[in-house]
Design a protein around this motif. Structure first.
Motif, PDB file in Angstrom:
ATOM      1  N   ASP A   1       0.620  -1.573  -0.231  1.00  0.00           N
ATOM      2  CA  ASP A   1      -0.169  -0.148   0.387  1.00  0.00           C
ATOM      3  C   ASP A   1       0.851   1.201  -0.030  1.00  0.00           C
ATOM      4  N   LYS A   2       1.814   1.316   1.135  1.00  0.00           N
ATOM      5  CA  LYS A   2       2.596   2.513   1.001  1.00  0.00           C
ATOM      6  C   LYS A   2       3.682   3.074  -0.611  1.00  0.00           C
ATOM      7  N   LEU A   3       4.194   2.006  -0.368  1.00  0.00           N
ATOM      8  CA  LEU A   3       5.514   1.684  -1.203  1.00  0.00           C
ATOM      9  C   LEU A   3       5.528   1.347  -2.409  1.00  0.00           C
ATOM     10  N   GLU A   4       4.183   0.639  -2.746  1.00  0.00           N
ATOM     11  CA  GLU A   4       3.954  -0.036  -4.141  1.00  0.00           C
ATOM     12  C   GLU A   4       5.187  -1.402  -4.271  1.00  0.00           C
ATOM     13  N   TRP A   5       5.881  -2.327  -3.278  1.00  0.00           N
ATOM     14  CA  TRP A   5       6.241  -3.029  -3.328  1.00  0.00           C
ATOM     15  C   TRP A   5       6.412  -4.476  -3.086  1.00  0.00           C
ATOM     16  N   GLU A   6       6.450  -5.194  -3.628  1.00  0.00           N
ATOM     17  CA  GLU A   6       5.969  -6.684  -3.867  1.00  0.00           C
ATOM     18  C   GLU A   6       7.044  -7.756  -4.488  1.00  0.00           C
ATOM     19  N   PRO A   7       7.637  -8.155  -3.839  1.00  0.00           N
ATOM     20  CA  PRO A   7       8.752  -9.339  -4.866  1.00  0.00           C
ATOM     21  C   PRO A   7       8.602 -10.251  -5.173  1.00  0.00           C
ATOM     22  N   ILE A   8       8.522 -10.866  -6.680  1.00  0.00           N
ATOM     23  CA  ILE A   8       8.063 -11.103  -7.313  1.00  0.00           C
ATOM     24  C   ILE A   8       9.409 -12.951  -8.093  1.00  0.00           C
ATOM     25  N   VAL A   9      10.641 -12.342  -7.641  1.00  0.00           N
ATOM     26  CA  VAL A   9      10.994 -13.074  -8.462  1.00  0.00           C
ATOM     27  C   VAL A   9      11.262 -14.774  -6.939  1.00  0.00           C
ATOM     28  N   LYS A  10      10.887 -15.685  -7.628  1.00  0.00           N
ATOM     29  CA  LYS A  10      11.015 -16.902  -7.032  1.00  0.00           C
ATOM     30  C   LYS A  10      12.071 -17.650  -6.795  1.00  0.00           C
ATOM     31  N   LEU A  11      11.470 -18.580  -5.012  1.00  0.00           N
ATOM     32  CA  LEU A  11      12.976 -18.995  -4.855  1.00  0.00           C
ATOM     33  C   LEU A  11      13.750 -19.956  -5.286  1.00  0.00           C
ATOM     34  N   GLU A  12      12.944 -20.685  -5.964  1.00  0.00           N
ATOM     35  CA  GLU A  12      14.008 -21.795  -7.656  1.00  0.00           C
ATOM     36  C   GLU A  12      15.063 -20.787  -7.831  1.00  0.00           C
ATOM     37  N   ASP A  13      14.661 -19.520  -8.859  1.00  0.00           N
ATOM     38  CA  ASP A  13      15.026 -18.502  -9.514  1.00  0.00           C
ATOM     39  C   ASP A  13      16.455 -18.079  -8.787  1.00  0.00           C
ATOM     40  N   GLY A  14      15.896 -17.771  -7.500  1.00  0.00           N
ATOM     41  CA  GLY A  14      16.514 -16.930  -6.516  1.00  0.00           C
ATOM     42  C   GLY A  14      17.783 -17.702  -6.028  1.00  0.00           C
ATOM     43  N   LEU A  15      18.014 -19.396  -5.883  1.00  0.00           N
ATOM     44  CA  LEU A  15      18.456 -20.109  -5.279  1.00  0.00           C
ATOM     45  C   LEU A  15      19.542 -20.361  -6.320  1.00  0.00           C
ATOM     46  N   LYS A  16      19.163 -20.924  -7.783  1.00  0.00           N
ATOM     47  CA  LYS A  16      20.059 -21.087  -9.102  1.00  0.00           C
ATOM     48  C   LYS A  16      21.111 -20.161  -9.375  1.00  0.00           C
ATOM     49  N   ASP A  17      20.632 -18.400  -8.765  1.00  0.00           N
ATOM     50  CA  ASP A  17      21.656 -17.585  -8.373  1.00  0.00           C
ATOM     51  C   ASP A  17      22.563 -17.613  -7.321  1.00  0.00           C
ATOM     52  N   THR A  18      22.710 -17.737  -6.424  1.00  0.00           N
ATOM     53  CA  THR A  18      23.054 -17.868  -5.198  1.00  0.00           C
ATOM     54  C   THR A  18      23.643 -18.905  -5.371  1.00  0.00           C
ATOM     55  N   ILE A  19      23.618 -19.986  -5.843  1.00  0.00           N
ATOM     56  CA  ILE A  19      24.610 -21.162  -6.088  1.00  0.00           C
ATOM     57  C   ILE A  19      25.767 -21.294  -6.812  1.00  0.00           C
ATOM     58  N   GLU A  20      25.171 -20.180  -7.984  1.00  0.00           N
ATOM     59  CA  GLU A  20      26.448 -19.783  -8.631  1.00  0.00           C
ATOM     60  C   GLU A  20      27.731 -19.046  -7.742  1.00  0.00           C
ATOM     61  N   TYR A  21      27.408 -18.568  -7.814  1.00  0.00           N
ATOM     62  CA  TYR A  21      28.037 -17.215  -6.245  1.00  0.00           C
ATOM     63  C   TYR A  21      28.865 -18.908  -5.276  1.00  0.00           C
ATOM     64  N   PHE A  22      28.016 -19.293  -4.052  1.00  0.00           N
ATOM     65  CA  PHE A  22      28.627 -20.417  -4.448  1.00  0.00           C
ATOM     66  C   PHE A  22      29.531 -21.001  -5.111  1.00  0.00           C
ATOM     67  N   LYS A  23      29.122 -21.721  -5.874  1.00  0.00           N
ATOM     68  CA  LYS A  23      30.105 -22.585  -6.737  1.00  0.00           C
ATOM     69  C   LYS A  23      31.493 -21.786  -6.448  1.00  0.00           C
ATOM     70  N   GLU A  24      31.848 -20.306  -6.987  1.00  0.00           N
ATOM     71  CA  GLU A  24      32.002 -20.400  -7.558  1.00  0.00           C
ATOM     72  C   GLU A  24      33.542 -19.555  -6.600  1.00  0.00           C
ATOM     73  N   LEU A  25      32.982 -19.004  -5.391  1.00  0.00           N
ATOM     74  CA  LEU A  25      33.593 -19.231  -3.879  1.00  0.00           C
ATOM     75  C   LEU A  25      34.183 -20.674  -3.473  1.00  0.00           C
ATOM     76  N   ILE A  26      33.860 -21.760  -3.784  1.00  0.00           N
ATOM     77  CA  ILE A  26      34.062 -22.443  -3.224  1.00  0.00           C
ATOM     78  C   ILE A  26      35.425 -22.718  -3.191  1.00  0.00           C
ATOM     79  N   LYS A  27      35.615 -22.283  -4.956  1.00  0.00           N
ATOM     80  CA  LYS A  27      36.547 -23.139  -5.950  1.00  0.00           C
ATOM     81  C   LYS A  27      37.511 -22.859  -5.777  1.00  0.00           C
ATOM     82  N   LYS A  28      37.378 -20.658  -5.037  1.00  0.00           N
ATOM     83  CA  LYS A  28      38.612 -20.047  -4.669  1.00  0.00           C
ATOM     84  C   LYS A  28      39.420 -21.200  -3.247  1.00  0.00           C
TER      85      LYS A  28
END
Length: 312
Positions: A285-312
């Protein structure tokens, strides 16, 4: 061009916020004592002439000139905030006093990053901002829970007593790149365990629920709240209202990573909430804010980040 201070700016949320504010043509002063924040989260910003990093602890006063303040400084995961519980409370309380004092002196608008933990182990579900919470004031988590509750008290006292321009948000579980792999949070724990082929540790029966918001959307909510000029102070919930059990999260991460990890159960920690889901009607109501990213999609990006982190 606004000069914006972000306390805790080298942390998970703060680093994303600093980057977004720079992209929107602001001058950013990032302060952090690097207890849980890391330079690697912001080092790519050092060449930007409008970015400045200052190693500073918010429990001490700071004298700078700024137009806006985002007060994010405080360890946010149990493993870190329980490490030095007295200092955690000081960070929330003294940090709020010092940042509010800075806002009072400079006339800056100031936003407090509060938390869903102010609701404790809730007896109302989902949790609206009108709910006062069910918090144990002497438990192992209370250094964080009560510290944040006291910070909210201070913000509204300064608003009523001195007319400080305040904004208060209550942040629910957030995930994404720049998370610390050793922070003990459920998303980072499960991803690191899955990628390393280790047993995935679930505390309790796994039927406790959480709601997970992707970091980019949370940052958008913070900025919308800071920019709101309708006299709205909050507090306002920011989080994804879609609820998942911890067991469902573990199974989803195993599926995405293709891990051979197995799930094991351990005793539930003290005062761990059984349910956590935001009512975001006010944010809509006040901010016209509502999240739309699905958990599965967000997890894919997060997993890619951790894959690169673990390689180092």
């Amino acid at each position: 061009m606004n000069k914006i201070l972000v306390s805790g700016g080298a942390g998970f949320l703060g680093s994303h916020l600093c980057e977004r504010l720079l992209h929107e043509n602001n001058e950013v002063l990032c302060i952090d004592n690097l207890f849980t924040g890391e330079k690697k989260n912001i080092v790519h910003l050092f060449d930007n002439p409008y970015f400045e990093f200052l190693r500073h602890d918010v429990t001490f006063p700071l004298y700078v000139e700024v137009d806006k303040i985002y007060n994010l400084a405080c360890p946010a995961s149990p493993i870190h905030y329980q490490y030095d519980s007295a200092q955690t409370t000081k960070t929330s309380v003294l940090g709020a006093i010092n940042m509010l004092g800075l806002a009072k002196r400079t006339g800056a608008r100031i936003l407090q990053a509060s938390t869903s933990e102010v609701y404790g182990d809730p007896e109302i579900h989902p949790q609206p901002e009108s709910y006062f919470g069910n918090v144990n004031p002497i438990g192992v988590r209370s250094c964080y829970d009560e510290g944040k509750r006291c910070a909210e008290t201070l913000f509204f006292d300064y608003y009523r007593q001195y007319g400080i321009d305040i904004k208060v948000v209550r942040i629910f579980n957030t995930y994404g790149p720049n998370m610390n792999p050793d922070d003990g949070r459920v998303v980072s724990n499960f991803i690191v365990q899955a990628l390393k082929g280790k047993d995935i540790t679930i505390y309790g029966d796994g039927q406790q629920t959480r709601s997970f918001c992707y970091v980019d959307e949370l940052v958008d909510g913070l900025i919308r709240m800071m920019r709101s000029d309708n006299g709205f102070t909050g507090p306002v919930n920011l989080g994804n209202p879609f609820e998942f059990t911890i067991l469902e999260l573990a199974e989803m991460i195993i599926k995405i990573t293709g891990s051979a990890s197995t799930i094991i159960n351990k005793p539930l920690p003290s005062d761990d909430p059984r349910q956590r889901q935001p009512d975001i009607s006010l944010a809509k109501d006040k901010l016209e804010w509502e999240p739309i990213v699905k958990l599965e999609d967000g997890l894919k990006d997060t997993i890619e980040y951790f894959k690169e982190l673990i390689k180092k």
